[in-house]
Design a protein around this motif. Structure first.
Motif, PDB file in Angstrom:
ATOM      1  N   VAL A 169       0.816  -1.218   0.000  1.00  0.00           N
ATOM      2  CA  VAL A 169       0.000   0.000   0.000  1.00  0.00           C
ATOM      3  C   VAL A 169       0.848   1.266   0.000  1.00  0.00           C
ATOM      4  O   VAL A 169       0.311   2.373  -0.103  1.00  0.00           O
ATOM      5  CB  VAL A 169      -0.961   0.032   1.211  1.00  0.00           C
ATOM      6  CG1 VAL A 169      -1.837  -1.209   1.216  1.00  0.00           C
ATOM      7  CG2 VAL A 169      -0.214   0.149   2.532  1.00  0.00           C
ATOM      8  N   LEU A 170       2.169   1.107   0.067  1.00  0.00           N
ATOM      9  CA  LEU A 170       3.060   2.258   0.153  1.00  0.00           C
ATOM     10  C   LEU A 170       3.289   2.850  -1.230  1.00  0.00           C
ATOM     11  O   LEU A 170       3.617   2.150  -2.187  1.00  0.00           O
ATOM     12  CB  LEU A 170       4.389   1.825   0.770  1.00  0.00           C
ATOM     13  CG  LEU A 170       5.292   2.905   1.340  1.00  0.00           C
ATOM     14  CD1 LEU A 170       4.636   3.629   2.502  1.00  0.00           C
ATOM     15  CD2 LEU A 170       6.624   2.281   1.803  1.00  0.00           C
ATOM     16  N   ASN A 171       3.131   4.147  -1.345  1.00  0.00           N
ATOM     17  CA  ASN A 171       3.329   4.833  -2.616  1.00  0.00           C
ATOM     18  C   ASN A 171       4.811   4.901  -2.981  1.00  0.00           C
ATOM     19  O   ASN A 171       5.677   4.668  -2.135  1.00  0.00           O
ATOM     20  CB  ASN A 171       2.749   6.251  -2.525  1.00  0.00           C
ATOM     21  CG  ASN A 171       1.244   6.252  -2.353  1.00  0.00           C
ATOM     22  OD1 ASN A 171       0.548   5.353  -2.829  1.00  0.00           O
ATOM     23  ND2 ASN A 171       0.727   7.259  -1.661  1.00  0.00           N
ATOM     24  N   PRO A 172       5.141   5.230  -4.237  1.00  0.00           N
ATOM     25  CA  PRO A 172       6.545   5.422  -4.603  1.00  0.00           C
ATOM     26  C   PRO A 172       7.221   6.443  -3.689  1.00  0.00           C
ATOM     27  O   PRO A 172       6.606   7.450  -3.304  1.00  0.00           O
ATOM     28  CB  PRO A 172       6.460   5.926  -6.044  1.00  0.00           C
ATOM     29  CG  PRO A 172       5.191   5.327  -6.575  1.00  0.00           C
ATOM     30  CD  PRO A 172       4.243   5.347  -5.414  1.00  0.00           C
ATOM     31  N   ASP A 173       8.460   6.159  -3.331  1.00  0.00           N
ATOM     32  CA  ASP A 173       9.252   6.989  -2.411  1.00  0.00           C
ATOM     33  C   ASP A 173       8.700   6.984  -0.991  1.00  0.00           C
ATOM     34  O   ASP A 173       9.069   7.821  -0.168  1.00  0.00           O
ATOM     35  CB  ASP A 173       9.376   8.435  -2.905  1.00  0.00           C
ATOM     36  CG  ASP A 173      10.123   8.528  -4.233  1.00  0.00           C
ATOM     37  OD1 ASP A 173      11.235   7.983  -4.313  1.00  0.00           O
ATOM     38  OD2 ASP A 173       9.568   9.113  -5.176  1.00  0.00           O
ATOM     39  N   GLY A 174       7.826   6.025  -0.678  1.00  0.00           N
ATOM     40  CA  GLY A 174       7.239   5.946   0.658  1.00  0.00           C
ATOM     41  C   GLY A 174       8.175   5.325   1.675  1.00  0.00           C
ATOM     42  O   GLY A 174       9.153   4.655   1.337  1.00  0.00           O
ATOM     43  N   ARG A 175       7.837   5.549   2.958  1.00  0.00           N
ATOM     44  CA  ARG A 175       8.650   5.050   4.058  1.00  0.00           C
ATOM     45  C   ARG A 175       7.791   4.263   5.046  1.00  0.00           C
ATOM     46  O   ARG A 175       6.699   4.723   5.404  1.00  0.00           O
ATOM     47  CB  ARG A 175       9.323   6.201   4.835  1.00  0.00           C
ATOM     48  CG  ARG A 175      10.364   6.982   4.057  1.00  0.00           C
ATOM     49  CD  ARG A 175       9.762   8.069   3.187  1.00  0.00           C
ATOM     50  NE  ARG A 175       9.134   9.143   3.938  1.00  0.00           N
ATOM     51  CZ  ARG A 175       8.210   9.968   3.438  1.00  0.00           C
ATOM     52  NH1 ARG A 175       7.773   9.823   2.190  1.00  0.00           N
ATOM     53  NH2 ARG A 175       7.710  10.944   4.177  1.00  0.00           N
TER      54      ARG A 175
END
Length: 323
Positions: free
Chosen positions: A221-227
């Protein structure tokens, strides 16, 4: 003095040596209230010993009155009402701690409310805005949203412009989180959170105290460049993840603990809280959320309440009962 001892995973209030003499940069605090945290549960179970050289007494946050100051202490004097972030020793009548780890009580709050602040707000601020580097309007997912850290993090997200989605263990807790400012959420007993979070728009950052099989779902569920900032292992320490997915989306997995950091590092976190969060506590925009309090002699009962995930917000222990 009296303090809590751990005997065969039982918390016993008994006579104990008073803390050592204070160093030049330390203060001695007469404890009024102590906050309870998941780390204390793990310590009782033998899974999270204190850092080397720190007190074996559990307890990572207290409020109370300054009883003595070291010769180089400048910010406090005997009689000041304060709260403190500790590496241990909080379940006791007295504690000794570096001046850097102590803050004045926010204007308008009493000692009971102040005991609910140091650990949870330091953890939330550190991991949202320092480790996770959340920027305004980034979308944040908070697992265990009704916990002490979760309820603090919801309020920080609301105050600093971050939409947030919580996962919780009941519909009642979900409604409580929405009242605090969560934009949306999911009851984990209704299945995986992956589809609901994707439908919400995905996450730019996730605060995860669970670990285990949550990590693979977090990355979905984490978007691109997510942490993903991992702050606990309630779901286990092993995870199987797709490194290719993580690589192509430039995602980051960050491990973060607070307890073992140096007094200087903790001081920097508390300085940020004092500058950014304490004014919002003073004007009522942010409030400590206290679930329930017990006399410290009933610490085992209080801890079972936390183990049962029955709390929404902080569990407190009354030491002197001073307001």
């Amino acid at each position: 003095m009296y303090a809590i001892a751990i005997n065969d995973q039982t918390l016993i209030w008994q006579a104990h040596d008073t803390p050592r003499d204070i160093a030049a940069d330390e203060v001695r605090i007469d404890v009024a209230w102590a906050g309870m945290n998941r780390a204390d549960v793990m310590q009782r179970a033998g899974q999270y010993p204190p850092p080397p050289g720190e007190s074996e007494i559990p307890g990572l946050e207290v409020s109370g009155t300054i009883a003595e100051v070291g010769r180089s202490v400048e910010r406090f004097k005997p009689g000041d009402k304060v709260c403190a972030l500790l590496a241990g020793g909080g379940y006791a009548e007295q504690v000794v701690v570096a001046e850097a780890q102590v803050l004045p009580i926010p204007q308008g709050l009493g000692l009971r409310d102040a005991a609910a602040l140091p650990e949870v707000f330091a953890t939330a601020w550190l991991n949202l805005y320092m480790e996770g580097a959340a920027k305004r309007d980034e979308r944040i997912v908070l697992h265990a949203g009704a916990s002490g850290v979760g309820t603090a993090a919801i309020q920080l997200c609301r105050a600093f412009g971050n939409p947030c989605f919580v996962t919780v263990g009941s519909q009642e807790k979900l409604e409580a989180c929405k009242r605090l400012g969560a934009d949306a959420g999911w009851n984990r007993h209704e299945g995986s959170f992956v589809t609901p979070i994707k439908d919400w728009g995905g996450a730019d950052m996730i605060l995860d105290p669970v670990g285990g099989d949550y990590i693979a779902q977090d990355l979905q569920v984490l978007n691109p460049d997510g942490r993903v900032v991992l702050i606990g292992l309630m779901g286990g320490r092993d995870a199987q993840i797709d490194l290719g997915h993580m690589l192509m989306k430039r995602q980051r997995l960050i491990g973060s603990t607070l307890r073992s950091r140096s007094p200087r590092a903790k001081g920097a976190i508390l300085d940020a809280l004092h500058a950014h969060v304490w004014p919002k506590l003073a004007n009522g925009e942010i409030k400590p959320l206290i679930d329930k309090a017990w006399p410290i002699q009933d610490a085992d009962t209080a801890m079972q309440h936390m183990i049962d995930n029955a709390n929404t917000g902080k569990v407190l222990l009354s030491v002197s009962g001073e307001g």
